[in-house]
Write a protein that holds these residues in place. Sequence first.
Motif, PDB file in Angstrom:
ATOM      1  N   GLY A   1       0.823  -1.200   0.000  1.00 18.66           N
ATOM      2  CA  GLY A   1       0.000   0.000   0.000  1.00 18.66           C
ATOM      3  C   GLY A   1       0.857   1.250   0.000  1.00 18.66           C
ATOM      4  N   ILE A   2       0.254   2.348  -0.452  1.00 23.47           N
ATOM      5  CA  ILE A   2       0.919   3.642  -0.422  1.00 23.47           C
ATOM      6  C   ILE A   2      -0.014   4.661   0.226  1.00 23.47           C
ATOM      7  N   GLU A   3       0.566   5.671   0.829  1.00 26.32           N
ATOM      8  CA  GLU A   3      -0.197   6.806   1.347  1.00 26.32           C
ATOM      9  C   GLU A   3      -0.194   7.891   0.282  1.00 26.32           C
ATOM     10  N   THR A   4      -1.316   8.559   0.105  1.00 28.30           N
ATOM     11  CA  THR A   4      -1.395   9.678  -0.823  1.00 28.30           C
ATOM     12  C   THR A   4      -1.943  10.884  -0.081  1.00 28.30           C
ATOM     13  N   VAL A   5      -1.258  12.001  -0.216  1.00 24.83           N
ATOM     14  CA  VAL A   5      -1.628  13.224   0.493  1.00 24.83           C
ATOM     15  C   VAL A   5      -1.946  14.315  -0.524  1.00 24.83           C
ATOM     16  N   GLY A   6      -3.007  15.030  -0.263  1.00 27.24           N
ATOM     17  CA  GLY A   6      -3.404  16.142  -1.139  1.00 27.24           C
ATOM     18  C   GLY A   6      -4.910  16.240  -1.191  1.00 27.24           C
ATOM     19  N   TYR A   7      -5.413  17.440  -1.444  1.00 26.90           N
ATOM     20  CA  TYR A   7      -6.859  17.604  -1.561  1.00 26.90           C
ATOM     21  C   TYR A   7      -7.373  16.840  -2.778  1.00 26.90           C
ATOM     22  N   THR A   8      -8.567  16.313  -2.635  1.00 20.24           N
ATOM     23  CA  THR A   8      -9.147  15.415  -3.632  1.00 20.24           C
ATOM     24  C   THR A   8      -8.996  15.931  -5.051  1.00 20.24           C
ATOM     25  N   TRP A   9      -9.261  17.210  -5.270  1.00 25.21           N
ATOM     26  CA  TRP A   9      -9.256  17.783  -6.618  1.00 25.21           C
ATOM     27  C   TRP A   9      -7.868  18.145  -7.100  1.00 25.21           C
ATOM     28  N   GLU A  10      -6.870  18.039  -6.209  1.00 22.24           N
ATOM     29  CA  GLU A  10      -5.506  18.407  -6.594  1.00 22.24           C
ATOM     30  C   GLU A  10      -4.608  17.202  -6.851  1.00 22.24           C
ATOM     31  N   VAL A  11      -5.013  16.034  -6.363  1.00 22.41           N
ATOM     32  CA  VAL A  11      -4.209  14.835  -6.590  1.00 22.41           C
ATOM     33  C   VAL A  11      -4.312  14.457  -8.069  1.00 22.41           C
ATOM     34  N   PRO A  12      -3.193  14.325  -8.776  1.00 21.88           N
ATOM     35  CA  PRO A  12      -3.243  13.986 -10.207  1.00 21.88           C
ATOM     36  C   PRO A  12      -3.914  12.635 -10.450  1.00 21.88           C
ATOM     37  N   ALA A  13      -4.473  12.492 -11.621  1.00 16.30           N
ATOM     38  CA  ALA A  13      -5.177  11.259 -11.968  1.00 16.30           C
ATOM     39  C   ALA A  13      -4.274  10.037 -11.810  1.00 16.30           C
ATOM     40  N   ALA A  14      -3.009  10.173 -12.208  1.00 16.33           N
ATOM     41  CA  ALA A  14      -2.093   9.029 -12.135  1.00 16.33           C
ATOM     42  C   ALA A  14      -1.881   8.580 -10.694  1.00 16.33           C
TER      43      ALA A  14
ATOM     44  N   VAL B   1      -6.850   2.036  10.973  1.00 19.79           N
ATOM     45  CA  VAL B   1      -7.801   2.824  11.748  1.00 19.79           C
ATOM     46  C   VAL B   1      -8.462   3.865  10.843  1.00 19.79           C
ATOM     47  N   GLY B   2      -7.792   4.197   9.732  1.00 21.24           N
ATOM     48  CA  GLY B   2      -8.366   5.111   8.757  1.00 21.24           C
ATOM     49  C   GLY B   2      -9.601   4.554   8.066  1.00 21.24           C
ATOM     50  N   ALA B   3      -9.857   3.259   8.219  1.00 26.91           N
ATOM     51  CA  ALA B   3     -11.046   2.642   7.629  1.00 26.91           C
ATOM     52  C   ALA B   3     -12.318   2.993   8.381  1.00 26.91           C
ATOM     53  N   PHE B   4     -12.181   3.659   9.537  1.00 29.73           N
ATOM     54  CA  PHE B   4     -13.344   3.928  10.383  1.00 29.73           C
ATOM     55  C   PHE B   4     -13.560   5.421  10.629  1.00 29.73           C
ATOM     56  N   GLY B   5     -12.905   6.232   9.825  1.00 27.60           N
ATOM     57  CA  GLY B   5     -13.061   7.667  10.013  1.00 27.60           C
ATOM     58  C   GLY B   5     -12.836   8.392   8.711  1.00 27.60           C
ATOM     59  N   ALA B   6     -12.597   9.682   8.808  1.00 22.65           N
ATOM     60  CA  ALA B   6     -12.321  10.518   7.639  1.00 22.65           C
ATOM     61  C   ALA B   6     -11.188  11.473   7.983  1.00 22.65           C
ATOM     62  N   MET B   7     -10.353  11.740   6.994  1.00 19.20           N
ATOM     63  CA  MET B   7      -9.207  12.620   7.204  1.00 19.20           C
ATOM     64  C   MET B   7      -8.999  13.472   5.962  1.00 19.20           C
ATOM     65  N   PRO B   8      -9.232  14.779   6.053  1.00 20.64           N
ATOM     66  CA  PRO B   8      -9.019  15.626   4.884  1.00 20.64           C
ATOM     67  C   PRO B   8      -7.564  15.585   4.447  1.00 20.64           C
ATOM     68  N   ALA B   9      -7.381  15.633   3.143  1.00 19.70           N
ATOM     69  CA  ALA B   9      -6.064  15.616   2.505  1.00 19.70           C
ATOM     70  C   ALA B   9      -5.397  14.243   2.544  1.00 19.70           C
ATOM     71  N   GLN B  10      -6.092  13.237   3.093  1.00 23.03           N
ATOM     72  CA  GLN B  10      -5.647  11.852   2.962  1.00 23.03           C
ATOM     73  C   GLN B  10      -6.792  11.021   2.374  1.00 23.03           C
ATOM     74  N   THR B  11      -7.622  11.681   1.587  1.00 27.63           N
ATOM     75  CA  THR B  11      -8.846  11.080   1.082  1.00 27.63           C
ATOM     76  C   THR B  11      -8.589   9.811   0.281  1.00 27.63           C
ATOM     77  N   ALA B  12      -7.628   9.849  -0.623  1.00 27.52           N
ATOM     78  CA  ALA B  12      -7.384   8.691  -1.495  1.00 27.52           C
ATOM     79  C   ALA B  12      -7.051   7.449  -0.665  1.00 27.52           C
ATOM     80  N   TYR B  13      -6.188   7.620   0.314  1.00 27.15           N
ATOM     81  CA  TYR B  13      -5.810   6.499   1.182  1.00 27.15           C
ATOM     82  C   TYR B  13      -7.009   6.015   1.997  1.00 27.15           C
ATOM     83  N   VAL B  14      -7.737   6.943   2.600  1.00 31.12           N
ATOM     84  CA  VAL B  14      -8.859   6.589   3.462  1.00 31.12           C
ATOM     85  C   VAL B  14      -9.936   5.845   2.667  1.00 31.12           C
ATOM     86  N   VAL B  15     -10.211   6.302   1.455  1.00 29.84           N
ATOM     87  CA  VAL B  15     -11.191   5.624   0.598  1.00 29.84           C
ATOM     88  C   VAL B  15     -10.797   4.162   0.380  1.00 29.84           C
TER      89      VAL B  15
END
Length: 289
Positions: A101-114, A153-167
């Motif tokens: 797995g990888i962590e991805t940080v950034g606002y949903t609309w700013e994370v590049p498609a790739a 633990v991210g599977a049970f909450g929400a964290m802005p700017a870590q949306t891709a990982y949390v999803v």
Amino acid sequence: MARETDNRDRDAFAGGVAVITGAGSGIGAGLARRAGELGMTVVVTDINQEGAARTVGEIEAAGGKAEALRVDVSQPEELDRLAETVFARHGEVRLLINNAGIETVGYTWEVPAARWEATLNINLHGVIHGVRAFVPRMIESGKEAWIGNLSSVGAFGAMPAQTAYVVTKHAVQSFTECLYLEMQLKGLPIHVSAIVPGMIRTNIFNAEAGDGEPAHSQAHRRAMFEMMRDYGMDLDEGCRLFLEQMAEKKFWAHSQPDQSEQIIAGRIRFLQEQIPPIMPDIALQIARD
């Protein structure tokens, strides 16, 4: 007590074959080292061949048996080849851990498609296709086996700017729950666990792991890295706990149950009271910094 648990680990896993994805570093490497200590032959897979070889060297230096294979879990056909290779070479798999797995940080609309696609393909599709590739062969072997999928633990909450990982972790948790029920429904001797790390000291928030993210994500990464470094659990201790709980055939395998319970309690409140999503304190702290 610890010795009795350790014996249960060995009774369950010693002499078997373990396949662990993303085992070139972090939790995957810790789980691979522990499996080696328990007397397993460990197939260490990672997209980073050097990292996988390093983990194998650590296992062998401690007297264990291991081999390294380069695998990109974002490619389903590579997981098919991995399963074919492992079963041809070893005949069975007792322990499969879909960890990569990888962590991805950034606002949903700013994370590049790739970067979005890489996060979904590694964190979620890597788990799904790892199960798809291995389970038919596990069933055919007729042997008792264990599968652990890396939730959070991210599977049970929400964290802005870590949306891709949390999803992805919400999805892995749901997938693992359904997989557990499928094994029950079919009466199969395959035990399924959701591995739920809390705050464990790994390199997942290292700056170099953020290739392809928005430039301003580095401040968020640095804050999370420092918090994990200063307050996180020792990696090998967490991995020992995970395999103990899996050996006991528990669905939930936590590193820090109290931390999990606190976050799950917040999720329960959110669902029962249908309140707006709850802002984590750490998100506010990072935003202020």
